[in-house]
Design an enzyme around this catalytic site. Sequence first.
Site: not given
Length: 320
Positions: A53, A305
């Site tokens: 992110k 992720s």
Amino acid sequence: MNELTRADFERARAIVAPNIYKTPLLTSRILSERTGFDVRLKAEIFQKTGSYKIRGPLNKFTYLTDDQKRRGVICSSAGNHAQGVALAAKVHGMHAVVVMAANATPSKIAATRGYGAEVVLHGTIWDEADEKAKQLVAERGLTYIHPFDDPQLVAGQGTLGLEIYEDWPDADVVVVPIGGGGLISGVSMALKAINPKITIIGVESSGAPGMKKSVEAGHVVTLDTVDCIIDGLRVKRVGAYTHAVVSRFVDDIVTLPDAAMFDAVVWVMAHCKLVVEGAAAAPVAALLHGKIQAPAGSKVVCVLSGGNVNLDQLNGLRWN
């Protein structure tokens, strides 16, 4: 739809590269033997802030005006976007306000504050926190940074796809978790800009299948309820932009219950010696449950992720 090109992703990489790690693509003998595929793991768990992110905000912030940078930014987040925005804002010398659900992972709240952001807790799911963030935009003159539905943000996330191609140009299939759709939008466009034949498969929680239902309906669908405790996947409504991208560039979306993903968290810890959060374990869960349809021997990448796992949610789970 604003379709991004390879040049857009290369430009984004030049912007974000000085402030991120190029994370490794790890081989997994046991997953390969278990599934019949040649499996590698894109270990974004080792990224700064513990997830992918950070990439999007670093790219996005370069396009803000001087006045916007002076006023500061605000976002809503389940946790990883919060940390990404907080650190990227620190890199750019800006003030950041982050609205998080009150039940967000405590470690993610603490980490976000640790990066220098002001944290506001509101609601129990991302959508409720998002409403509060938009209210504060009007009250405080901040610039809103969407967690996934923004082409400049998506371009930053897609730099991960460029790294996968560089490290394994022969990859046949890439499996990516889906929350709001920002990561899979960037990865799918970046990879298919280079290799149109590559297969992209998304994985959602069966308790929050917003993207799958939206693609099937041909328009964005708002879920009536969300039965999902994995913060990175707990979204009622995916983005209009990400829906358009996924509809065009993603080949399939599969779903699994949260329990299968938490089992995969423990499985990865036990067998791969890696710490992954629930959303990051989704691609591995899809492999373990036979959800990935591809020819035997296919070269498959699972995108891990993030590694900001909520250990409290693992209580009571058994080792496989």
